[in-house]
Motif scaffolding. Structure first.
Motif, short mmCIF file in Angstrom:
data_model
loop_
_atom_site.label_atom_id
_atom_site.label_comp_id
_atom_site.label_asym_id
_atom_site.label_seq_id
_atom_site.Cartn_x
_atom_site.Cartn_y
_atom_site.Cartn_z
N VAL A 243 24.41 -21.84 -3.95
CA VAL A 243 23.95 -20.95 -2.89
C VAL A 243 23.57 -19.60 -3.49
O VAL A 243 24.35 -19.01 -4.23
CB VAL A 243 25.05 -20.76 -1.82
CG1 VAL A 243 24.67 -19.67 -0.82
CG2 VAL A 243 25.32 -22.07 -1.10
N LEU A 244 22.37 -19.13 -3.15
CA LEU A 244 21.96 -17.78 -3.52
C LEU A 244 22.47 -16.79 -2.49
O LEU A 244 23.11 -15.79 -2.81
CB LEU A 244 20.43 -17.72 -3.62
CG LEU A 244 19.79 -16.36 -3.82
CD1 LEU A 244 20.13 -15.81 -5.20
CD2 LEU A 244 18.27 -16.45 -3.64
N ASN A 245 22.20 -17.08 -1.23
CA ASN A 245 22.68 -16.26 -0.12
C ASN A 245 22.51 -17.06 1.18
O ASN A 245 21.86 -18.11 1.19
CB ASN A 245 21.93 -14.92 -0.04
CG ASN A 245 20.43 -15.11 0.02
OD1 ASN A 245 19.96 -16.24 0.03
ND2 ASN A 245 19.70 -14.01 0.06
N PHE A 246 23.09 -16.56 2.23
CA PHE A 246 22.91 -17.23 3.52
C PHE A 246 22.86 -16.16 4.60
O PHE A 246 23.27 -15.02 4.37
CB PHE A 246 24.05 -18.22 3.80
CG PHE A 246 25.39 -17.59 4.00
CD1 PHE A 246 26.20 -17.29 2.91
CD2 PHE A 246 25.85 -17.28 5.28
CE1 PHE A 246 27.45 -16.71 3.09
CE2 PHE A 246 27.10 -16.70 5.46
CZ PHE A 246 27.90 -16.41 4.36
N SER A 247 22.35 -16.54 5.77
CA SER A 247 22.29 -15.56 6.84
C SER A 247 22.43 -16.23 8.19
O SER A 247 22.17 -17.43 8.33
CB SER A 247 21.00 -14.75 6.75
OG SER A 247 19.90 -15.62 6.76
N VAL A 248 22.88 -15.43 9.16
CA VAL A 248 23.06 -15.91 10.53
C VAL A 248 21.82 -15.52 11.32
O VAL A 248 21.44 -14.35 11.34
CB VAL A 248 24.33 -15.30 11.13
CG1 VAL A 248 24.46 -15.68 12.60
CG2 VAL A 248 25.56 -15.76 10.35
N LYS A 262 10.48 -21.21 7.08
CA LYS A 262 10.50 -20.45 5.83
C LYS A 262 11.59 -20.91 4.86
O LYS A 262 11.36 -21.04 3.66
CB LYS A 262 10.67 -18.97 6.14
CG LYS A 262 10.71 -18.13 4.87
CD LYS A 262 10.57 -16.65 5.12
CE LYS A 262 10.57 -15.92 3.78
NZ LYS A 262 10.90 -14.50 3.94
N HIS A 263 12.81 -21.14 5.38
CA HIS A 263 13.95 -21.37 4.49
C HIS A 263 14.40 -22.82 4.38
O HIS A 263 15.28 -23.13 3.60
CB HIS A 263 15.15 -20.54 4.96
CG HIS A 263 14.97 -19.07 4.80
ND1 HIS A 263 14.67 -18.48 3.61
CD2 HIS A 263 15.05 -18.06 5.70
CE1 HIS A 263 14.56 -17.17 3.76
NE2 HIS A 263 14.79 -16.89 5.04
N GLY A 264 13.86 -23.70 5.26
CA GLY A 264 14.30 -25.09 5.23
C GLY A 264 15.22 -25.39 6.39
O GLY A 264 15.48 -24.53 7.24
N SER A 349 22.55 -20.96 11.17
CA SER A 349 22.56 -20.24 9.90
C SER A 349 21.60 -20.87 8.90
O SER A 349 21.28 -22.06 8.96
CB SER A 349 23.98 -20.14 9.33
OG SER A 349 24.56 -21.41 9.23
N SER A 350 21.16 -20.02 8.02
CA SER A 350 20.11 -20.36 7.07
C SER A 350 20.66 -20.10 5.68
O SER A 350 21.36 -19.11 5.46
CB SER A 350 18.93 -19.45 7.40
OG SER A 350 18.03 -19.41 6.34
N VAL A 351 20.34 -20.97 4.74
CA VAL A 351 20.87 -20.80 3.40
C VAL A 351 19.73 -20.86 2.39
O VAL A 351 18.73 -21.56 2.62
CB VAL A 351 21.98 -21.85 3.11
CG1 VAL A 351 21.40 -23.26 3.08
CG2 VAL A 351 22.74 -21.55 1.83
N SER A 352 19.84 -20.09 1.33
CA SER A 352 18.88 -20.20 0.22
C SER A 352 19.65 -20.66 -1.01
O SER A 352 20.81 -20.30 -1.20
CB SER A 352 18.22 -18.86 -0.07
OG SER A 352 17.36 -18.51 0.98
N ALA A 353 18.98 -21.46 -1.84
CA ALA A 353 19.62 -21.98 -3.05
C ALA A 353 19.12 -21.23 -4.28
O ALA A 353 18.03 -20.66 -4.28
CB ALA A 353 19.32 -23.47 -3.21
C1 LIG Z 1 18.09 -14.63 0.23
O1 LIG Z 1 17.63 -13.56 -0.54
C2 LIG Z 1 16.23 -13.52 -0.75
C3 LIG Z 1 15.92 -12.40 -1.73
O2 LIG Z 1 16.54 -11.22 -1.32
C4 LIG Z 1 15.54 -13.35 0.60
O3 LIG Z 1 14.13 -13.33 0.45
C5 LIG Z 1 15.92 -14.52 1.51
O4 LIG Z 1 15.38 -14.30 2.79
C6 LIG Z 1 17.44 -14.67 1.59
N1 LIG Z 1 17.73 -15.93 2.24
C7 LIG Z 1 18.50 -16.04 3.30
C8 LIG Z 1 18.70 -17.42 3.83
O5 LIG Z 1 19.03 -15.10 3.85
#
Ligand SMILES: *[C@@H]1O[C@H](CO)[C@@H](O)[C@H](O)[C@H]1NC(C)=O
Length: 359
Positions: A243-248, A262-264, A349-353
């Motif tokens: 996981v790189l980061n995640f957001s609600v 955008k994020h999957g 919630s959305s996650v980036s890898a």
């Molecule tokens: C994770 O971080 C990147 C770079 O800051 C950002 O573009 C992306 O929206 C973030 N992803 C999530 C799921 O928050």
């Protein structure tokens, strides 16, 4: 017989058959063919036992399950009236009481109200009218959580599978069992509320765990057992996705769609009460609780159109579930968009890898 009555008789026959078909998809589904005894619950029960390979310990258990089954037939009929754009009927869960079903096949624990990790607002101007991550190779096959309240781990792992595909171009099936065994992460605000294997968890705390642990192993390297008594066997050297980061994501449906594209695929919570009897179609119940008890994966959305099953379809979300392929529409659920039905918009919630170059 008076031949003048013949047209009337024919009319009555035809109209009663089609009315029964429309009103009772349950019967349609269980006993195909007209003229069956509609009240023959016993026959429905035997075909249910056959179809799902059920077996009961003794006569007493059989009798008990039969009475639960009959109550669920009545419930399916109620659900059908409340949710006419879907089909409700007999499912593999028809011999379970609602509380057994909740305990064994759901598993989303109560979230604390956390405002951290809010997703930035995305532009929504040029969203496609319909979208499905399955068409873009970001979704693994439907899995089965079995009789374990681990839905949250399937939702979180599947979201990371999608994010990892977007970051690396590889679709890897990832390990839910690692989350079940090793993730005991607690809410920041409520240290008594923690991820706990088959007894429930949350997707956002699972992402938090994954940030700390380093990532998830492959499904093949850490396979699912459906039980949580094995202890943690996580091997850091076998991490396949991180996981790189995640957001609600906010409750706004356009924001949900924009984050999805955008994020999957997104991890979402839902109230699963109508899912116990769901057979197909777009579920859009007039009344549905918004208490969230099940974690699933949002993979896409569709526009209004005609359903091969019944009536006109409303715009809907496409949901990947974790109850095997024989449930719902090949393991998937469609729920209507537009008014936070069954709470589907309220915990997203959305996650980036992490983008990795090694294989
Ligand atoms: C994770 O971080 C990147 C770079 O800051 C950002 O573009 C992306 O929206 C973030 N992803 C999530 C799921 O928050």
């Amino acid at each position: 017989m008076d031949l003048r009555l013949l047209p009337l008789l024919l009319f009555l026959l035809v109209s009663s058959a089609s009315a029964a078909d429309l009103e009772d998809p349950l019967i349609q589904q269980v006993v195909p063919g007209v003229g069956e005894d509609l009240l023959n619950a016993e026959a429905h029960f035997s075909s249910f036992i056959q179809r799902f390979g059920k077996s009961y310990a003794d006569e007493k258990e059989h009798a008990h399950r039969f009475s639960v089954f009959k109550a669920n037939l009545r419930r399916a009929r109620r659900h059908q009236r409340l949710d006419p754009t879907a089909v409700h009927g007999v499912t593999q869960f028809s011999d379970l009481t609602p509380s057994e079903f909740r305990r064994q096949y759901l598993g989303l624990r109560r979230p604390s109200l956390s405002s951290s990790h809010e997703a930035p607002i995305l532009p929504t101007g040029d969203l496609p009218p319909d979208f499905d991550w399955r068409d873009h190779g970001a979704v693994t096959g439907v899995k089965n959580q079995g009789s374990c309240g681990s839905c949250w781990s399937f939702s979180a792992a599947a979201a990371l599978e999608g994010a990892n595909f977007l970051a690396t171009g590889n679709l890897e099936s990832l390990s839910e069992q690692q989350l079940v065994d090793c993730d005991h992460e607690c809410d920041l605000e409520d240290p008594d509320s923690c991820d706990s294997g088959c007894n429930g968890g949350l997707m956002t705390t699972a992402f938090q765990y994954l940030l700390k642990a380093g990532g998830l192993e492959r499904e093949a390297d850490y396979p699912y057992t459906g039980a949580d008594r094995g202890g943690c066997k996580f091997d850091k050297s076998k991490i396949a996705a991180s996981v790189l980061n995640f957001s609600v994501v906010s409750i706004d449906e356009d924001q949900i769609a924009a984050n999805l594209v955008k994020h999957g695929p997104l991890a979402v919570g839902i109230n699963a009460i109508f899912m116990q009897t769901y057979v197909g179609g777009v579920s859009c119940p007039y009344i549905c609780g918004r208490h969230l008890d099940h974690g699933v994966l949002l993979v896409g959305y569709g526009a209004a159109g005609y359903s091969p099953i019944r009536f006109k379809e409303k715009p809907y979300w496409i949901i990947k579930n974790s109850w095997g392929e024989s449930w719902g529409e090949n393991g998937y659920y469609k729920i209507c968009r537009g008014r936070n039905v069954c709470g589907v918009d309220s915990m997203v919630s959305s996650v980036s890898a992490v983008h990795t170059t090694h294989t």
